[in-house]
Design an enzyme around this catalytic site. Structure first.
Site, PDB file in Angstrom:
ATOM      1  N   THR A   1      -4.082  -3.368   4.819  1.00 56.90           N
ATOM      2  CA  THR A   1      -4.575  -2.848   3.835  1.00 56.90           C
ATOM      3  C   THR A   1      -4.362  -2.901   2.623  1.00 56.90           C
ATOM      4  O   THR A   1      -5.282  -3.341   1.775  1.00 56.90           O
ATOM      5  CB  THR A   1      -4.374  -1.076   4.238  1.00 56.90           C
ATOM      6  OG1 THR A   1      -4.723  -0.892   5.280  1.00 56.90           O
ATOM      7  CG2 THR A   1      -5.013  -0.486   3.131  1.00 56.90           C
TER       8      THR A   1
ATOM      9  N   CYS B   1      -4.174  -2.205  -2.278  1.00 56.05           N
ATOM     10  CA  CYS B   1      -3.329  -2.227  -3.494  1.00 56.05           C
ATOM     11  C   CYS B   1      -3.858  -3.381  -4.353  1.00 56.05           C
ATOM     12  O   CYS B   1      -4.262  -3.334  -5.530  1.00 56.05           O
ATOM     13  CB  CYS B   1      -2.049  -2.354  -3.073  1.00 56.05           C
ATOM     14  SG  CYS B   1      -1.476  -1.495  -1.716  1.00 56.05           S
TER      15      CYS B   1
ATOM     16  N   TYR C   1      -0.146 -15.393   3.850  1.00 56.80           N
ATOM     17  CA  TYR C   1       0.533 -14.454   4.613  1.00 56.80           C
ATOM     18  C   TYR C   1       0.764 -15.112   5.934  1.00 56.80           C
ATOM     19  O   TYR C   1       1.514 -15.556   6.754  1.00 56.80           O
ATOM     20  CB  TYR C   1      -0.181 -13.263   4.722  1.00 56.80           C
ATOM     21  CG  TYR C   1       0.224 -12.197   4.037  1.00 56.80           C
ATOM     22  CD1 TYR C   1       1.065 -11.071   4.669  1.00 56.80           C
ATOM     23  CD2 TYR C   1      -0.017 -12.182   2.581  1.00 56.80           C
ATOM     24  CE1 TYR C   1       1.642 -10.005   3.755  1.00 56.80           C
ATOM     25  CE2 TYR C   1       0.519 -11.149   1.636  1.00 56.80           C
ATOM     26  CZ  TYR C   1       1.421 -10.069   2.541  1.00 56.80           C
ATOM     27  OH  TYR C   1       1.910  -9.211   1.621  1.00 56.80           O
TER      28      TYR C   1
ATOM     29  N   ILE D   1      -6.926   7.845  -3.921  1.00 59.60           N
ATOM     30  CA  ILE D   1      -8.046   6.730  -3.851  1.00 59.60           C
ATOM     31  C   ILE D   1      -9.242   7.265  -4.762  1.00 59.60           C
ATOM     32  O   ILE D   1      -9.873   6.648  -5.493  1.00 59.60           O
ATOM     33  CB  ILE D   1      -8.324   6.375  -2.459  1.00 59.60           C
ATOM     34  CG1 ILE D   1      -7.145   5.869  -1.817  1.00 59.60           C
ATOM     35  CG2 ILE D   1      -9.814   5.698  -2.274  1.00 59.60           C
ATOM     36  CD1 ILE D   1      -7.412   5.244  -0.314  1.00 59.60           C
TER      37      ILE D   1
ATOM     38  N   GLU E   1      -8.403   6.942  -8.574  1.00 60.39           N
ATOM     39  CA  GLU E   1      -8.146   5.672  -8.969  1.00 60.39           C
ATOM     40  C   GLU E   1      -9.794   4.987  -9.271  1.00 60.39           C
ATOM     41  O   GLU E   1     -10.084   4.265 -10.160  1.00 60.39           O
ATOM     42  CB  GLU E   1      -7.422   4.575  -8.291  1.00 60.39           C
ATOM     43  CG  GLU E   1      -6.046   5.183  -8.236  1.00 60.39           C
ATOM     44  CD  GLU E   1      -4.978   4.420  -7.382  1.00 60.39           C
ATOM     45  OE1 GLU E   1      -5.307   3.628  -6.348  1.00 60.39           O
ATOM     46  OE2 GLU E   1      -3.647   4.412  -7.706  1.00 60.39           O
TER      47      GLU E   1
ATOM     48  N   THR F   1       2.971   0.454   0.550  1.00 62.20           N
ATOM     49  CA  THR F   1       3.371  -0.805   1.038  1.00 62.20           C
ATOM     50  C   THR F   1       4.757  -0.901   0.973  1.00 62.20           C
ATOM     51  O   THR F   1       5.314  -1.441   1.920  1.00 62.20           O
ATOM     52  CB  THR F   1       2.619  -1.793   0.323  1.00 62.20           C
ATOM     53  OG1 THR F   1       1.147  -1.713   0.576  1.00 62.20           O
ATOM     54  CG2 THR F   1       3.005  -3.236   0.483  1.00 62.20           C
TER      55      THR F   1
ATOM     56  N   ALA G   1       3.063   5.017  -8.233  1.00 60.02           N
ATOM     57  CA  ALA G   1       2.368   5.159  -9.316  1.00 60.02           C
ATOM     58  C   ALA G   1       0.919   5.379  -8.934  1.00 60.02           C
ATOM     59  O   ALA G   1       0.460   5.073  -7.721  1.00 60.02           O
ATOM     60  CB  ALA G   1       2.165   3.848 -10.137  1.00 60.02           C
TER      61      ALA G   1
ATOM     62  N   HIS H   1      12.450   0.196 -29.991  1.00 56.05           N
ATOM     63  CA  HIS H   1      11.468   0.526 -31.018  1.00 56.05           C
ATOM     64  C   HIS H   1      10.687  -0.471 -31.248  1.00 56.05           C
ATOM     65  O   HIS H   1      11.165  -1.571 -31.675  1.00 56.05           O
ATOM     66  CB  HIS H   1      12.410   1.373 -32.033  1.00 56.05           C
ATOM     67  CG  HIS H   1      11.343   1.852 -33.103  1.00 56.05           C
ATOM     68  ND1 HIS H   1      10.696   2.945 -32.797  1.00 56.05           N
ATOM     69  CD2 HIS H   1      11.154   1.584 -34.377  1.00 56.05           C
ATOM     70  CE1 HIS H   1       9.824   3.290 -33.885  1.00 56.05           C
ATOM     71  NE2 HIS H   1      10.110   2.512 -34.744  1.00 56.05           N
TER      72      HIS H   1
HETATM   73  P1  NDP Z   1      -4.929  11.483  -0.053  1.00 56.31           P
HETATM   74  O1  NDP Z   1      -4.371  12.256   1.320  1.00 56.31           O
HETATM   75  O2  NDP Z   1      -4.249  11.181  -1.195  1.00 56.31           O
HETATM   76  O3  NDP Z   1      -6.119  12.426  -0.719  1.00 56.31           O
HETATM   77  C1  NDP Z   1      -7.312  12.808   0.115  1.00 56.31           C
HETATM   78  C2  NDP Z   1      -8.063  13.637  -0.652  1.00 56.31           C
HETATM   79  O4  NDP Z   1      -9.195  13.983   0.018  1.00 56.31           O
HETATM   80  C3  NDP Z   1      -7.119  15.032  -1.090  1.00 56.31           C
HETATM   81  O5  NDP Z   1      -7.909  15.445  -2.240  1.00 56.31           O
HETATM   82  C4  NDP Z   1      -7.905  16.211   0.002  1.00 56.31           C
HETATM   83  O6  NDP Z   1      -8.093  17.385  -0.516  1.00 56.31           O
HETATM   84  C5  NDP Z   1      -9.458  15.388   0.192  1.00 56.31           C
HETATM   85  N1  NDP Z   1      -9.976  16.108   1.426  1.00 56.31           N
HETATM   86  C6  NDP Z   1      -9.203  15.850   2.619  1.00 56.31           C
HETATM   87  N2  NDP Z   1     -10.362  16.001   3.631  1.00 56.31           N
HETATM   88  C7  NDP Z   1     -11.341  16.599   2.971  1.00 56.31           C
HETATM   89  C8  NDP Z   1     -12.532  16.973   3.544  1.00 56.31           C
HETATM   90  N3  NDP Z   1     -12.720  17.483   4.553  1.00 56.31           N
HETATM   91  N4  NDP Z   1     -13.556  17.402   2.424  1.00 56.31           N
HETATM   92  C9  NDP Z   1     -13.300  17.361   1.189  1.00 56.31           C
HETATM   93  N5  NDP Z   1     -11.991  16.890   0.608  1.00 56.31           N
HETATM   94  C10 NDP Z   1     -11.156  16.142   1.648  1.00 56.31           C
HETATM   95  O7  NDP Z   1      -5.729  10.336   0.506  1.00 56.31           O
HETATM   96  P2  NDP Z   1      -6.381   9.097  -0.229  1.00 56.31           P
HETATM   97  O8  NDP Z   1      -7.508   8.604   0.695  1.00 56.31           O
HETATM   98  O9  NDP Z   1      -6.552   9.343  -1.593  1.00 56.31           O
HETATM   99  O10 NDP Z   1      -5.020   7.964   0.091  1.00 56.31           O
HETATM  100  C11 NDP Z   1      -4.482   7.850   1.146  1.00 56.31           C
HETATM  101  C12 NDP Z   1      -2.811   7.484   0.988  1.00 56.31           C
HETATM  102  O11 NDP Z   1      -2.823   5.868   0.476  1.00 56.31           O
HETATM  103  C13 NDP Z   1      -2.054   8.109  -0.308  1.00 56.31           C
HETATM  104  O12 NDP Z   1      -1.663   9.322   0.369  1.00 56.31           O
HETATM  105  C14 NDP Z   1      -1.196   7.273  -0.387  1.00 56.31           C
HETATM  106  O13 NDP Z   1       0.014   7.269   0.279  1.00 56.31           O
HETATM  107  C15 NDP Z   1      -1.737   5.832  -0.309  1.00 56.31           C
HETATM  108  N6  NDP Z   1      -2.322   5.344  -1.555  1.00 56.31           N
HETATM  109  C16 NDP Z   1      -1.551   4.860  -2.579  1.00 56.31           C
HETATM  110  C17 NDP Z   1      -1.752   4.403  -3.778  1.00 56.31           C
HETATM  111  C18 NDP Z   1      -0.925   3.934  -4.727  1.00 56.31           C
HETATM  112  O14 NDP Z   1       0.251   4.166  -4.390  1.00 56.31           O
HETATM  113  N7  NDP Z   1      -1.220   3.879  -6.105  1.00 56.31           N
HETATM  114  C19 NDP Z   1      -3.193   4.180  -3.984  1.00 56.31           C
HETATM  115  C20 NDP Z   1      -4.232   4.669  -2.900  1.00 56.31           C
HETATM  116  C21 NDP Z   1      -3.475   4.961  -1.832  1.00 56.31           C
HETATM  117  P3  NDP Z   1      -6.850  18.332  -0.442  1.00 56.31           P
HETATM  118  O15 NDP Z   1      -5.889  18.071  -1.548  1.00 56.31           O
HETATM  119  O16 NDP Z   1      -7.299  19.692  -0.795  1.00 56.31           O
HETATM  120  O17 NDP Z   1      -5.856  18.224   0.857  1.00 56.31           O
END
Ligand code: NDP
Length: 487
Positions: free
Chosen positions: A43, A49, A100, A180, A183, A346, A376, A470
């Site tokens: 991924t 990422c 890789y 996600i 971003e 990761t 971040a 600074h």
């Molecule tokens: P997240 O779990 O962070 O976010 C999922 C979002 O979708 C939440 O806002 C959640 O709402 C919403 N959601 C879930 N189910 C539903 C639904 N049925 N209807 C509407 N909204 C819904 O997942 P992501 O997919 O954004 O990312 C997955 C993981 O990947 C992250 O947790 C992180 O660990 C990793 N990641 C890290 C990054 C980084 O380090 N920069 C970048 C991208 C991913 P609610 O909050 O209400 O549950």
């Protein structure tokens, strides 16, 4: 004693699996094999990422001409050529995949381009028909994006699909408020796509510091993202006619009646529909978007691997249950990374892989340290964070909050309204910095270094003893004299 084909068989060639395989082979002298059904790099490298960060860079050029004018440059923004960019992007991903593969080869790991399933505590079956025995098996199969369980969910794309879009849509609706969703809202907005975002909760980026979340949401709106909080998608259908813009009051197309039931996570990512989508939202609006992106979370890749059959326990989302050494209920089988749904990042998967090798192949039992992980979010502006949010810290103990928000020199000079924020959450009892939160361009780079101090247990006074660099934004981290509030 039984003779095995391998000391270690790793399933999954992503960040965690590749690291564990090559360290076990290269440093611990183990006989190692690895099977990957898709592309090497997983991924992070192929659909997460790395391509995401390159898209962040691409999208940031949009603001340059405006700034440059204030600095005396005549610069105009031409058109963004998605085809040129994505061609270059995919060539880079091919190169990284090659890196890789050669890392594994050079460490002496046997690789199999095949899907692996587990037959028993020591046997791996490959889709090619071969099967191998191993003293230890490591599952590092990662996760996949999921769509919500609503009719016609297949009409929306998921993050995996973005890097393969034949062209950029004119308009996109993003569902979700996590990493996600936020971003990609910023990236696509920067690339000139009209972005609408629905998040069902009261504020995006749940779990992060409230003040930081609010600030990012404000900036996202200022930059043109149409963010709707407390809003979710209710219905979707192929739109009738040739609509490419968000227009209120349009009706769904004929396929509405066909209402395909979403099989959600089971859908092949390439299975998505191309063409405008009619969406009805919980706030009553009906609009047509060229693309709908579900960023509604990720689930572990643990299905159809033969796990339950041999006694490996799965949690509610399908995560493999492991102990602090990443060992499953079957002692010869371990699991690391997103498939365990601990902290899905990761560098954490890599840590888990290294700790596994230390424990199993170097005779040095090493539990994985999941405490104080800096991370971040690559929104615009970025957020960097380590430790407790103000809200979590207040619930735990009395705290002092040091916080400053200001217009950074570079963009203020160009007359832009951007603000940044630096925040320290300090224990009143121990003076230790419990949390550090930065919203600023470059916050990810800053938090990596601040994370060392926080991990070392630095106190507020340690920060104060450090001389400022600074003129920088981050100098404010060591010059905040009095608390903004106590709680
Ligand atoms: P997240 O779990 O962070 O976010 C999922 C979002 O979708 C939440 O806002 C959640 O709402 C919403 N959601 C879930 N189910 C539903 C639904 N049925 N209807 C509407 N909204 C819904 O997942 P992501 O997919 O954004 O990312 C997955 C993981 O990947 C992250 O947790 C992180 O660990 C990793 N990641 C890290 C990054 C980084 O380090 N920069 C970048 C991208 C991913 P609610 O909050 O209400 O549950």
């Amino acid at each position: 004693m039984m003779n095995f084909d391998y000391d270690l068989f790793v399933i999954g060639g992503g960040s965690g699996g590749v690291r564990a395989a090559r360290v076990a082979a290269g440093e611990a002298g183990a006989k190692v094999a690895l099977a990957e059904e898709d592309r090497y790099g997983g991924t992070c490298v192929i659909r997460g990422c790395v391509p995401k960060k390159l898209m962040v860079f691409a999208s940031e050029f949009a603001t340059l001409p405006g700034e440059a004018a204030a600095y005396g440059w005549d610069m105009s923004l031409g058109d963004f050529d998605w085809t040129r960019f994505s061609g270059h992007l995919n060539a880079e991903l091919d190169r990284l995949e090659g890196v890789y593969r050669s890392l594994l080869k050079n460490s002496g790991v046997d690789t199999f381009d095949a899907r692996a399933t587990i037959r028993d505590a020591h046997t791996v079956q490959l889709s090619s028909g071969e099967s191998f025995t191993a003293k230890h098996i490591l599952i590092a199969t990662g996760g996949h994006p999921v769509r919500p369980d609503i009719p016609n969910a297949h009409l929306g794309i998921v993050s995996d699909d973005i890097f393969h879009l034949p062209k950029l849509p004119k308009s996109v609706l993003i569902i979700g408020g996590g990493y996600i969703a936020c971003e990609f809202a910023c990236i696509l907005n920067g690339l000139g796509v009209e972005v609408t975002q629905y998040y069902r909760g009261a504020q995006i980026l749940r779990g992060f510091d409230d003040q930081a979340r609010g600030m990012i949401a404000d900036h996202m709106r200022e930059k043109g993202i149409d963010l709707h909080l407390g809003t979710n998608i209710l219905e979707m259908a192929p739109a009738a006619g040739d609509h490419h813009l968000s227009v209120d009051g349009l009706v769904p197309g004929a396929a509405m009646g066909a209402s395909v039931r979403a099989s959600g996570d089971l859908l092949a990512t390439s299975d998505h529909h191309e063409g405008p989508v009619w969406v009805k939202a919980s706030n009553g609006s009906q609009q047509v978007f060229e693309t709908v992106l579900f960023a509604t979370g990720r689930d572990p890749n643990s299905r159809n691997l033969g796990l339950e059959e041999i006694g490996i326990e799965l949690g509610r989302r399908g995560e493999i249950r492991v102990d602090e050494y990443s060992q499953t209920a079957v002692p010869s089988i371990y699991a690391i990374g997103d498939v365990t749904n601990r902290v899905n990042l990761t560098p954490v998967a890599i840590r888990e892989g290294m700790a596994f090798v230390e424990t199993v192949f170097k005779g040095n039992p090493t539990p994985v340290d999941h405490d104080l992980i800096p991370s971040a979010v690559f929104t615009q502006p970025e957020m960097g964070t380590v430790g407790l949010s103000e809200e979590d810290a207040r619930a735990q103990e009395p705290v002092e909050i040091y916080c400053t928000s200001f217009r950074p020199m570079r963009t203020a000079f160009a007359g832009q309204p951007d603000r940044v924020m630096m925040k320290l959450v300090v224990s009143r009892a121990t003076r230790r910095v419990l949390g550090c939160h930065i919203v600023a361009p470059g916050a990810a780079e800053m938090i990596q270094l601040a994370g060392i101090a926080v991990k070392m247990g630095a106190t507020k006074e340690d920060f104060d003893r450090t001389v400022a660099v600074h003129p920088t934004m981050s100098e404010e981290m060591v010059t905040m004299r009095s608390p903004t509030r106590t709680a």
